[in-house]
Design a protein around this motif. Structure first.
Motif, mmCIF file in Angstrom:
data_model
loop_
_atom_site.group_PDB
_atom_site.id
_atom_site.type_symbol
_atom_site.label_atom_id
_atom_site.label_comp_id
_atom_site.label_asym_id
_atom_site.label_seq_id
_atom_site.Cartn_x
_atom_site.Cartn_y
_atom_site.Cartn_z
ATOM 1 N N LEU A 1 -1.955 18.500 -38.618
ATOM 2 C CA LEU A 1 -0.854 17.910 -37.859
ATOM 3 C C LEU A 1 -1.375 17.047 -36.730
ATOM 4 C CD1 LEU A 1 1.432 21.068 -37.654
ATOM 5 C CD2 LEU A 1 1.747 19.086 -39.162
ATOM 6 N N ASP A 2 -0.929 15.810 -36.696
ATOM 7 C CA ASP A 2 -1.284 14.924 -35.585
ATOM 8 C C ASP A 2 -0.347 15.108 -34.405
ATOM 9 O OD1 ASP A 2 -3.436 13.209 -36.902
ATOM 10 O OD2 ASP A 2 -1.785 13.009 -38.319
ATOM 11 N N PHE A 3 0.915 15.445 -34.699
ATOM 12 C CA PHE A 3 1.917 15.617 -33.648
ATOM 13 C C PHE A 3 2.829 16.783 -34.011
ATOM 14 C CE2 PHE A 3 1.217 10.993 -34.273
ATOM 15 C CZ PHE A 3 0.567 10.702 -33.084
ATOM 16 N N VAL A 4 3.357 17.433 -32.986
ATOM 17 C CA VAL A 4 4.374 18.450 -33.199
ATOM 18 C C VAL A 4 5.463 18.287 -32.139
ATOM 19 C CG1 VAL A 4 2.725 20.120 -34.154
ATOM 20 C CG2 VAL A 4 3.362 20.253 -31.729
ATOM 21 N N GLU A 5 6.643 18.723 -32.484
ATOM 22 C CA GLU A 5 7.723 18.910 -31.515
ATOM 23 C C GLU A 5 8.141 20.359 -31.635
ATOM 24 O OE1 GLU A 5 9.948 18.148 -28.440
ATOM 25 O OE2 GLU A 5 9.284 16.307 -29.441
ATOM 26 N N GLU B 1 -3.614 23.119 -24.927
ATOM 27 C CA GLU B 1 -4.077 21.856 -24.353
ATOM 28 C C GLU B 1 -3.476 20.639 -25.058
ATOM 29 O OE1 GLU B 1 -6.154 24.214 -25.505
ATOM 30 O OE2 GLU B 1 -6.881 25.117 -23.628
ATOM 31 N N LYS B 2 -2.885 20.849 -26.234
ATOM 32 C CA LYS B 2 -2.342 19.719 -26.993
ATOM 33 C C LYS B 2 -0.847 19.595 -26.718
ATOM 34 C CE LYS B 2 -3.907 19.297 -31.235
ATOM 35 N NZ LYS B 2 -4.252 19.609 -32.641
ATOM 36 N N PRO B 3 -0.341 18.379 -26.511
ATOM 37 C CA PRO B 3 1.101 18.222 -26.254
ATOM 38 C C PRO B 3 1.928 18.816 -27.381
ATOM 39 C CG PRO B 3 -0.072 16.170 -25.821
ATOM 40 C CD PRO B 3 -1.060 17.089 -26.476
ATOM 41 N N ALA B 4 2.981 19.524 -27.025
ATOM 42 C CA ALA B 4 3.866 20.148 -28.004
ATOM 43 C C ALA B 4 5.167 19.375 -28.132
ATOM 44 C CB ALA B 4 4.138 21.599 -27.620
ATOM 45 N N THR B 5 5.140 18.090 -27.800
ATOM 46 C CA THR B 5 6.326 17.240 -27.901
ATOM 47 C C THR B 5 5.915 15.813 -28.185
ATOM 48 O OG1 THR B 5 8.352 16.514 -26.770
ATOM 49 C CG2 THR B 5 6.375 16.726 -25.439
ATOM 50 N N VAL B 6 6.832 15.064 -28.816
ATOM 51 C CA VAL B 6 6.671 13.626 -28.981
ATOM 52 C C VAL B 6 7.715 12.867 -28.177
ATOM 53 C CG1 VAL B 6 5.549 13.698 -31.235
ATOM 54 C CG2 VAL B 6 8.055 13.711 -31.105
ATOM 55 N N PHE B 7 8.676 13.598 -27.612
ATOM 56 C CA PHE B 7 9.746 12.958 -26.856
ATOM 57 C C PHE B 7 9.688 13.244 -25.368
ATOM 58 C CE2 PHE B 7 14.214 12.757 -25.299
ATOM 59 C CZ PHE B 7 14.392 11.400 -25.461
ATOM 60 N N GLY B 8 9.279 14.440 -24.987
ATOM 61 C CA GLY B 8 9.195 14.770 -23.564
ATOM 62 C C GLY B 8 9.786 16.105 -23.195
ATOM 63 N N GLY B 9 10.322 16.842 -24.194
ATOM 64 C CA GLY B 9 10.887 18.153 -23.915
ATOM 65 C C GLY B 9 12.277 18.064 -23.317
ATOM 66 N N LEU B 10 12.979 19.186 -23.321
ATOM 67 C CA LEU B 10 14.374 19.186 -22.883
ATOM 68 C C LEU B 10 14.558 19.124 -21.377
ATOM 69 C CD1 LEU B 10 14.547 20.819 -25.843
ATOM 70 C CD2 LEU B 10 16.908 20.991 -25.100
ATOM 71 N N THR B 11 13.484 19.332 -20.601
ATOM 72 C CA THR B 11 13.587 19.159 -19.158
ATOM 73 C C THR B 11 13.452 17.693 -18.781
ATOM 74 O OG1 THR B 11 12.678 21.367 -18.715
ATOM 75 C CG2 THR B 11 12.595 19.767 -16.923
ATOM 76 N N SER C 1 17.456 15.108 -32.553
ATOM 77 C CA SER C 1 17.603 13.733 -33.047
ATOM 78 C C SER C 1 16.678 12.803 -32.275
ATOM 79 C CB SER C 1 19.058 13.264 -32.917
ATOM 80 O OG SER C 1 19.899 13.955 -33.805
ATOM 81 N N HIS C 2 16.580 13.007 -30.959
ATOM 82 C CA HIS C 2 15.627 12.237 -30.160
ATOM 83 C C HIS C 2 14.190 12.548 -30.580
ATOM 84 C CE1 HIS C 2 18.534 10.624 -27.200
ATOM 85 N NE2 HIS C 2 19.183 11.752 -27.421
ATOM 86 N N ALA C 3 13.938 13.805 -30.933
ATOM 87 C CA ALA C 3 12.604 14.172 -31.397
ATOM 88 C C ALA C 3 12.264 13.493 -32.719
ATOM 89 C CB ALA C 3 12.498 15.689 -31.540
ATOM 90 N N VAL C 4 13.248 13.363 -33.607
ATOM 91 C CA VAL C 4 13.025 12.621 -34.855
ATOM 92 C C VAL C 4 12.671 11.175 -34.533
ATOM 93 C CG1 VAL C 4 14.125 11.726 -36.942
ATOM 94 C CG2 VAL C 4 14.483 14.108 -36.275
ATOM 95 N N VAL C 5 13.420 10.563 -33.617
ATOM 96 C CA VAL C 5 13.109 9.197 -33.188
ATOM 97 C C VAL C 5 11.681 9.128 -32.668
ATOM 98 C CG1 VAL C 5 13.678 7.354 -31.557
ATOM 99 C CG2 VAL C 5 15.515 8.646 -32.669
ATOM 100 N N GLY C 6 11.337 10.057 -31.783
ATOM 101 C CA GLY C 6 9.996 10.063 -31.208
ATOM 102 C C GLY C 6 8.910 10.263 -32.251
ATOM 103 N N MET C 7 9.143 11.159 -33.209
ATOM 104 C CA MET C 7 8.140 11.425 -34.238
ATOM 105 C C MET C 7 7.946 10.210 -35.140
ATOM 106 S SD MET C 7 5.951 13.673 -35.324
ATOM 107 C CE MET C 7 6.468 15.311 -34.750
ATOM 108 N N VAL C 8 9.029 9.561 -35.524
ATOM 109 C CA VAL C 8 8.919 8.367 -36.356
ATOM 110 C C VAL C 8 8.122 7.279 -35.634
ATOM 111 C CG1 VAL C 8 10.234 6.460 -37.380
ATOM 112 C CG2 VAL C 8 10.964 8.824 -37.742
ATOM 113 N N LEU C 9 8.426 7.061 -34.375
ATOM 114 C CA LEU C 9 7.700 6.042 -33.606
ATOM 115 C C LEU C 9 6.224 6.389 -33.469
ATOM 116 C CD1 LEU C 9 10.327 5.295 -30.796
ATOM 117 C CD2 LEU C 9 9.865 3.961 -32.868
ATOM 118 N N LYS C 10 5.910 7.657 -33.242
ATOM 119 C CA LYS C 10 4.520 8.086 -33.127
ATOM 120 C C LYS C 10 3.773 7.879 -34.441
ATOM 121 C CE LYS C 10 3.762 9.897 -28.955
ATOM 122 N NZ LYS C 10 2.652 9.430 -28.076
#
Length: 520
Positions: free
Chosen positions: A312-316, A337-347, A358-367
């Motif tokens: 896995l290169d990215f996870v949300e 140590e590895k980011p667990a988001t592609v969008f920025g988390g719910l905070t 849905s925002h995470a899907v957007v973020g994952m596709v862009l990544k």
């Protein structure tokens, strides 16, 4: 074009919007946010896809409940009449991934060719409009609290303060800390590190709501701007629902994408998903230091798609509260140590109730368009209740994989341990299974809540009144571990059970088999 290409699902367009009106009366409502997001997704895919929709799925929303089911009105706004047009049954955090999974399987099964999924929440605008009408502050009009309230006398759970998700997830946090063998400081350090990395991703993401890099110590330290909410969570450790956000995406077949001339490097393939859920009643679950349904969802999705954490290169990893990505990362072996988001988390990315993923899907596709080959999306909803995981890739998945049934509930139920009997009238000695402390807006303790276990294993609830400063300190100062400590449940004023601490002697025995000892 091959039959496989005609049934291979790909995401071709993604879109999202943040609405920040100076005057809330000029703000977009949820349907406006959804329309804007889908039109952006259509532009991202090269335009013309909205008119070809066979399926339109809408994530249910909370901010404007009076609008009802928005799937039909959204279709009318878009000028389409898809043969499938529906909303989710609830505004849960897992629903965008469920809908993506459904759309991919329908395309793989030849039922549809083009699908869109969208959601939107105008929670900030809704609160501001309510405040204008009432002549008070928007903080008095939280749609989430309104949605979790109920008419009539308080229920057993409400009497003990367990009303909203923010009251329940800390039960998992505190039980998990003890099971992982962490001190309070170590557990908070892990939360701070994960959340600070979320803030870094959000700071670099134009679609995030809060784009400010925040250091770990600022996240875990209570302050005037970071008030305690429910121990051990401060404001910067919980989902930020005061947002106006919409997101959507378009899924079609590989054949249709190629026929439209979409470059191969913009296509993201959808793999298999896996779902499993905990019992809806959070007091009738087997334990709070882990979630068997979460583990089944994650492990099954990875197995179906033939991936491990190293692939896995990215996870949300869903992040309404720190306990969720903490549990999830231990299941899949994802390093802190590895980011667990592609969008920025719910905070920091934003917490639009059921539509965050849905925002995470957007973020994952862009990544994935930028770099990398594979990404995992893990969604969680309810009161740590619903779990749905799916894998996306730059490479196609076999059709038999995509068409896999995503329902693994029977496996999760079979793996679940016996559920303790809930005794709503218990009085007597016990040990702390888990706990939290709820706070007033000014930072003063409202009261503590203990989930206890009696000598026969029965589960009960007890309060710790704010006047018992020694007990509140014991639960929150981090000097010793409250989970497993002994006490007595006694009848208090008003008929509620009150917890009296006897000491910190361990009463729950050894950690259960399979419990992780990973520290921060």
């Amino acid at each position: 074009m091959s039959d496989d290409a005609a049934r291979t699902p790909v995401i071709v367009g993604v879109g999202q919007v943040n609405d920040r009106p100076k005057d809330p009366r000029e703000g977009l409502d949820p349907i406006g946010l959804m329309e804007a997001a889908l039109r952006e997704a259509d532009r991202d895919a090269g335009t013309g896809w909205i008119s070809r929709l066979d399926s339109l799925a809408v994530v249910d929303q909370l901010s404007f409940r009076e609008l009802g089911d928005l799937s039909g009105p959204l279709a009318a706004r878009l000028g389409v009449t898809p043969k499938l047009c529906y909303k989710s049954t609830y505004p849960g955090g897992d629903t965008p991934i469920l809908m993506l999974n459904e759309a991919a399987r329908r395309i793989a099964g030849g039922e549809i060719q083009v699908a869109a999924i969208a959601g939107g929440e105008a929670l900030r605008t809704a609160a501001q409009l309510a405040a204008l009408k009432a002549g008070d502050d928007p903080s008095a009009h939280n749609p989430l609290r309104r949605a979790t309230g109920r008419a009539g006398p308080p229920s057993f759970r409400q009497r003990y303060g367990l009303t909203a998700p923010v009251d329940v997830y800390p039960l998992y946090e505190n039980a998990g800390r003890a099971a992982y063998g962490q001190t309070f400081a170590e557990a908070q350090a892990e939360s701070g590190e994960i959340w600070s990395r979320f803030s870094q991703v959000a700071a670099e993401n134009p679609g995030a709501w809060i784009r400010k890099l925040t250091p770990p110590e600022a996240i875990v330290t209570p302050s005037a701007d970071n008030r305690p909410i429910a121990f051990p969570y401060n404001k910067l450790m919980v989902a930020n629902s005061s947002v106006n956000q919409g997101a959507g995406f378009i899924v079609t077949s590989l054949a249709a994408a190629r026929e439209a001339g979409i470059p191969e490097d913009r296509l993201v393939f959808v793999g298999a998903g896996a779902a499993a859920h905990e019992p809806g009643d959070y007091l009738r679950r087997d334990r709070y230091d882990r979630s068997v349904s979460m583990a089944v969802s994650l492990n099954r999705a990875m197995a179906l798609n033939g991936v491990s954490a190293s692939d896995l290169d990215f996870v949300e990893l869903y992040s309404c509260f720190p306990c969720v990505p903490k549990m999830a990362r231990r299941v899949i072996g994802w390093a802190v140590e590895k980011p667990a988001t592609v969008f920025g988390g719910l905070t920091f990315g934003g917490g639009p109730v059921g539509n965050y993923m849905s925002h995470a899907v957007v973020g994952m596709v862009l990544k994935l368009r930028e770099s990398g080959r594979k990404g995992l999306l893990f969604a969680n909803g309810g009161y740590a209740t619903n779990n749905h995981t799916i894998v996306l890739s730059r490479e196609p998945f076999p059709l038999d994989v995509v068409r896999s049934d995503f329902d693994f509930q029977s496996e999760a139920d079979a793996a679940r341990e016996p559920v303790p009997e809930l005794d709503e009238t218990y009085i007597g000695p016990g040990t702390i299974e888990t706990y939290t402390v709820l706070y007033e807006r000014d930072g003063r303790p409202k009261f503590g809540v203990v989930v206890g276990r009696g000598p026969a294993g029965q589960r009960f609830l007890a309060k710790v009144p704010p006047s018992d400063e020694a007990a509140i300190d014991f639960l929150t100062d981090g000097k010793s571990e409250p989970v497993g400590s002994s006490g007595v449940a006694a009848l208090g004023p008003g008929g509620d059970c009150v917890w009296n601490i006897k000491g910190a002697a361990t009463g729950l025995g050894a950690l259960p088999a399979g419990t992780s000892g990973i520290k921060a």
